[in-house]
Design a protein around this motif. Sequence first.
Motif, PDB file in Angstrom:
ATOM      1  N   MET A 171       0.843  -1.169   0.000  1.00 34.91           N
ATOM      2  CA  MET A 171       0.000   0.000   0.000  1.00 34.91           C
ATOM      3  C   MET A 171       0.896   1.243   0.000  1.00 34.91           C
ATOM      4  O   MET A 171       1.970   1.240   0.593  1.00 34.91           O
ATOM      5  N   HIS A 172       0.452   2.286  -0.637  1.00 35.29           N
ATOM      6  CA  HIS A 172       1.224   3.513  -0.765  1.00 35.29           C
ATOM      7  C   HIS A 172       1.432   4.149   0.616  1.00 35.29           C
ATOM      8  O   HIS A 172       0.521   4.193   1.425  1.00 35.29           O
ATOM      9  N   PRO A 173       2.641   4.644   0.895  1.00 34.41           N
ATOM     10  CA  PRO A 173       2.924   5.192   2.222  1.00 34.41           C
ATOM     11  C   PRO A 173       2.084   6.416   2.588  1.00 34.41           C
ATOM     12  O   PRO A 173       1.803   6.642   3.766  1.00 34.41           O
ATOM     13  N   VAL A 174       1.669   7.196   1.612  1.00 28.95           N
ATOM     14  CA  VAL A 174       0.834   8.358   1.905  1.00 28.95           C
ATOM     15  C   VAL A 174      -0.536   7.895   2.391  1.00 28.95           C
ATOM     16  O   VAL A 174      -1.092   8.446   3.342  1.00 28.95           O
ATOM     17  N   ARG A 175      -1.068   6.860   1.761  1.00 27.72           N
ATOM     18  CA  ARG A 175      -2.356   6.308   2.190  1.00 27.72           C
ATOM     19  C   ARG A 175      -2.247   5.700   3.587  1.00 27.72           C
ATOM     20  O   ARG A 175      -3.140   5.857   4.410  1.00 27.72           O
ATOM     21  N   VAL A 176      -1.139   5.020   3.860  1.00 28.68           N
ATOM     22  CA  VAL A 176      -0.929   4.435   5.187  1.00 28.68           C
ATOM     23  C   VAL A 176      -0.839   5.547   6.233  1.00 28.68           C
ATOM     24  O   VAL A 176      -1.440   5.452   7.312  1.00 28.68           O
ATOM     25  N   ALA A 177      -0.101   6.603   5.929  1.00 23.38           N
ATOM     26  CA  ALA A 177       0.028   7.725   6.863  1.00 23.38           C
ATOM     27  C   ALA A 177      -1.328   8.383   7.113  1.00 23.38           C
ATOM     28  O   ALA A 177      -1.656   8.734   8.250  1.00 23.38           O
ATOM     29  N   PHE A 178      -2.121   8.528   6.063  1.00 26.66           N
ATOM     30  CA  PHE A 178      -3.457   9.095   6.205  1.00 26.66           C
ATOM     31  C   PHE A 178      -4.301   8.246   7.152  1.00 26.66           C
ATOM     32  O   PHE A 178      -4.967   8.764   8.054  1.00 26.66           O
ATOM     33  N   ARG A 179      -4.253   6.938   6.974  1.00 22.83           N
ATOM     34  CA  ARG A 179      -5.042   6.041   7.835  1.00 22.83           C
ATOM     35  C   ARG A 179      -4.535   6.048   9.276  1.00 22.83           C
ATOM     36  O   ARG A 179      -5.321   5.981  10.213  1.00 22.83           O
ATOM     37  N   LEU A 180      -3.228   6.124   9.457  1.00 25.28           N
ATOM     38  CA  LEU A 180      -2.677   6.176  10.807  1.00 25.28           C
ATOM     39  C   LEU A 180      -3.100   7.445  11.538  1.00 25.28           C
ATOM     40  O   LEU A 180      -3.511   7.401  12.703  1.00 25.28           O
ATOM     41  N   VAL A 181      -3.029   8.576  10.865  1.00 27.30           N
ATOM     42  CA  VAL A 181      -3.407   9.842  11.500  1.00 27.30           C
ATOM     43  C   VAL A 181      -4.918   9.890  11.730  1.00 27.30           C
ATOM     44  O   VAL A 181      -5.376  10.407  12.756  1.00 27.30           O
ATOM     45  N   THR A 182      -5.688   9.322  10.827  1.00 30.57           N
ATOM     46  CA  THR A 182      -7.132   9.241  11.037  1.00 30.57           C
ATOM     47  C   THR A 182      -7.453   8.375  12.252  1.00 30.57           C
ATOM     48  O   THR A 182      -8.324   8.709  13.058  1.00 30.57           O
ATOM     49  N   ALA A 183      -6.739   7.269  12.406  1.00 31.05           N
ATOM     50  CA  ALA A 183      -6.926   6.413  13.582  1.00 31.05           C
ATOM     51  C   ALA A 183      -6.560   7.165  14.858  1.00 31.05           C
ATOM     52  O   ALA A 183      -7.240   7.019  15.889  1.00 31.05           O
ATOM     53  N   CYS A 184      -5.527   7.981  14.807  1.00 27.80           N
ATOM     54  CA  CYS A 184      -5.152   8.797  15.963  1.00 27.80           C
ATOM     55  C   CYS A 184      -6.279   9.763  16.330  1.00 27.80           C
ATOM     56  O   CYS A 184      -6.589   9.951  17.510  1.00 27.80           O
ATOM     57  N   ALA A 185      -6.889  10.375  15.326  1.00 22.29           N
ATOM     58  CA  ALA A 185      -7.992  11.304  15.577  1.00 22.29           C
ATOM     59  C   ALA A 185      -9.173  10.586  16.218  1.00 22.29           C
ATOM     60  O   ALA A 185      -9.792  11.099  17.156  1.00 22.29           O
ATOM     61  N   VAL A 186      -9.468   9.389  15.739  1.00 25.58           N
ATOM     62  CA  VAL A 186     -10.579   8.617  16.312  1.00 25.58           C
ATOM     63  C   VAL A 186     -10.272   8.228  17.758  1.00 25.58           C
ATOM     64  O   VAL A 186     -11.142   8.305  18.636  1.00 25.58           O
TER      65      VAL A 186
ATOM     66  N   VAL B  28       4.963   9.583  10.445  1.00 22.25           N
ATOM     67  CA  VAL B  28       6.092  10.429  10.047  1.00 22.25           C
ATOM     68  C   VAL B  28       7.152   9.598   9.328  1.00 22.25           C
ATOM     69  O   VAL B  28       7.722  10.037   8.323  1.00 22.25           O
ATOM     70  N   ILE B  29       7.391   8.391   9.810  1.00 21.84           N
ATOM     71  CA  ILE B  29       8.370   7.512   9.152  1.00 21.84           C
ATOM     72  C   ILE B  29       7.900   7.151   7.750  1.00 21.84           C
ATOM     73  O   ILE B  29       8.681   7.164   6.797  1.00 21.84           O
ATOM     74  N   ARG B  30       6.608   6.853   7.604  1.00 21.50           N
ATOM     75  CA  ARG B  30       6.077   6.514   6.276  1.00 21.50           C
ATOM     76  C   ARG B  30       6.168   7.701   5.317  1.00 21.50           C
ATOM     77  O   ARG B  30       6.441   7.526   4.134  1.00 21.50           O
ATOM     78  N   LEU B  31       5.923   8.905   5.819  1.00 20.13           N
ATOM     79  CA  LEU B  31       6.000  10.095   4.961  1.00 20.13           C
ATOM     80  C   LEU B  31       7.435  10.506   4.659  1.00 20.13           C
ATOM     81  O   LEU B  31       7.671  11.318   3.768  1.00 20.13           O
ATOM     82  N   GLY B  32       8.403   9.949   5.367  1.00 22.74           N
ATOM     83  CA  GLY B  32       9.796  10.286   5.132  1.00 22.74           C
ATOM     84  C   GLY B  32      10.451   9.450   4.046  1.00 22.74           C
ATOM     85  O   GLY B  32      11.588   9.703   3.670  1.00 22.74           O
ATOM     86  N   GLY B  33       9.757   8.473   3.511  1.00 26.47           N
ATOM     87  CA  GLY B  33      10.335   7.582   2.504  1.00 26.47           C
ATOM     88  C   GLY B  33      10.399   8.202   1.119  1.00 26.47           C
ATOM     89  O   GLY B  33       9.833   9.254   0.825  1.00 26.47           O
ATOM     90  N   GLU B  34      11.110   7.503   0.248  1.00 23.37           N
ATOM     91  CA  GLU B  34      11.326   7.972  -1.124  1.00 23.37           C
ATOM     92  C   GLU B  34      10.019   8.023  -1.929  1.00 23.37           C
ATOM     93  O   GLU B  34       9.785   8.961  -2.692  1.00 23.37           O
ATOM     94  N   THR B  35       9.176   7.020  -1.740  1.00 22.01           N
ATOM     95  CA  THR B  35       7.908   6.991  -2.486  1.00 22.01           C
ATOM     96  C   THR B  35       7.021   8.173  -2.112  1.00 22.01           C
ATOM     97  O   THR B  35       6.397   8.788  -2.979  1.00 22.01           O
ATOM     98  N   ALA B  36       6.986   8.501  -0.831  1.00 17.21           N
ATOM     99  CA  ALA B  36       6.190   9.647  -0.389  1.00 17.21           C
ATOM    100  C   ALA B  36       6.788  10.952  -0.915  1.00 17.21           C
ATOM    101  O   ALA B  36       6.059  11.857  -1.311  1.00 17.21           O
ATOM    102  N   ARG B  37       8.103  11.045  -0.950  1.00 21.40           N
ATOM    103  CA  ARG B  37       8.750  12.252  -1.465  1.00 21.40           C
ATOM    104  C   ARG B  37       8.398  12.453  -2.934  1.00 21.40           C
ATOM    105  O   ARG B  37       8.086  13.554  -3.365  1.00 21.40           O
ATOM    106  N   GLU B  38       8.410  11.369  -3.697  1.00 23.40           N
ATOM    107  CA  GLU B  38       8.042  11.468  -5.111  1.00 23.40           C
ATOM    108  C   GLU B  38       6.581  11.875  -5.278  1.00 23.40           C
ATOM    109  O   GLU B  38       6.249  12.637  -6.178  1.00 23.40           O
ATOM    110  N   TYR B  39       5.723  11.373  -4.419  1.00 25.27           N
ATOM    111  CA  TYR B  39       4.299  11.715  -4.483  1.00 25.27           C
ATOM    112  C   TYR B  39       4.112  13.222  -4.326  1.00 25.27           C
ATOM    113  O   TYR B  39       3.344  13.831  -5.056  1.00 25.27           O
ATOM    114  N   TYR B  40       4.812  13.809  -3.380  1.00 30.79           N
ATOM    115  CA  TYR B  40       4.643  15.239  -3.127  1.00 30.79           C
ATOM    116  C   TYR B  40       5.426  16.106  -4.112  1.00 30.79           C
ATOM    117  O   TYR B  40       5.046  17.239  -4.362  1.00 30.79           O
ATOM    118  N   GLN B  41       6.496  15.625  -4.689  1.00 30.02           N
ATOM    119  CA  GLN B  41       7.301  16.419  -5.606  1.00 30.02           C
ATOM    120  C   GLN B  41       6.788  16.380  -7.033  1.00 30.02           C
ATOM    121  O   GLN B  41       7.163  17.218  -7.836  1.00 30.02           O
TER     122      GLN B  41
END
Length: 184
Positions: free
Chosen positions: A1-16, A150-163
Amino acid sequence: MHPVRVAFRLVTACAVLELGQAATAGFLLLRYEGLVDALGPWSRNEALLIETVYVHLTGASVLATGLAGLLSGTAMAIPRRTPYTRTVVGWMLLLVTLSLLLGVVFSPDAVLLPDNQLQLDHLQPLLPLWYSAQQGLTVTTVIGCATAAVIRLGGETAREYYQRHDPTATWHGFTSWLDVRFQD
């Protein structure tokens, strides 16, 4: 699964989880006055502890509600494809972590300091032990999930997604759900 999607789900779980923490503190606040009246009479020292625990429980409820809102906003920011998203999300999750640690220091448990065992037994129904366990588990889980995000968003795949965002493109995506036109 894409790291940005995983980070989104993790932060959403934190909010819940934080919303659940706020609901638990709110539930204890709703029944607090009735328990104080039912378990009285109280000594002067106990009355002071009761008031202090009530104030800290109210603060815990407000803090958890605010952090749930902050985490929800952070989760909504994660899919945005701008070069600054990871920085903003990282700072917001650091703020959440520091707020949680500060909340633990000023939690209702921290001020419930009775003089003896008899006084503790008299005051314990106001702040049950399951609340302490739930609060500790929530804080630990939220900090762990925020760190993992934060670790998932620090990876290369996430960097490419945002760049890969092209600011010179003529169409920048949907700005609102009202812009979406469904074609038959």
